[in-house]
Write a protein that holds these residues in place. Sequence first.
Motif: not given
Length: 317
Positions: A215, A180, A224, A245-246, A218, A222, A176, A248-249
Amino acid sequence: MNKIPKKAFVFLFIIFFILQTFLFTALAVTTIIVNNSKVAISEVITTDYPKVKVTVSVVDRNNEPVENLTINDFKVYENGIKRKIISVRSLKGTKPLSIIMLLDISGSMQGEPIEELKNAAMEFIRLMPNNWKVQLIQFNEYINDVYGGFISNKTELISTISQIYAGGATNLHNALGLSYNISKQTKESDAIIIFSDGVDTMNVAGSREKAINGSLSCKAPIYSIGYLGYNPQFGSIDEDLLKTISSNTRGRFYKTPSLNEINELYQRISRILNNQYEIIYVSEAEGKKGEGVNVRVANLDKETNEWVSGDRDYNLP
């Protein structure tokens, strides 16, 4: 005709209810489970400020892209204040995209799972528009940035994916981190798609937190995919990590226990990426250079007649 005794009837009803519940549960486990926003902003461009250009995707309750939207279907807000939209246009089939594709090829993927993943990834490549490019990253305990950059040669990509085999540990967190860094350095990555069936097994202190914190900066959304697997000795996915992470982005997260749905998930992501909208509006945000501004895009959900929205921050130029 003999009547069924009341107690026997109640007993049969209970048995029927239990069987029905069991059958429903058995069928339900193959359903794709999704936890996503209906509106997601993938990009904010301020090169022509005060005109601001945002790229958004809109999906329905089935997580399929919504097409044929117009300027009347959107509202834009900055720090909670409504802004004037100049134009809205569909980017379907016109926007060149650069995709970072991360494939988990660790030992838990051996056998049928790796074959299904290969088939899904190759089908994604076959069906993607010719103006898309892919940077392929495979990871087990080692991370292989196959080409060291984005390529559009479908034949080469498919040939490489077809030769993948599974084995080894899972270096998820560092894989990951590499994606990034690519996203930040190239400034051309439009999305990151990661497939994983497990948790990071490298046991490096602080690596999970680093993957989550990374993330936040990034630039690419993302997408996922967590495959729950069928071999309990390997454990399960790190769902909280993939979800975070998905989120956050401003990407999307999926999980499924079904090998048969891996291909459908890749195609669904492809459809979403290929059916985005470009919205141009006039900013009136005040502040110093580099100061953060929150932009929120709302869409009129015609199924519920309610406005649903997604947001993203950008820095004043």
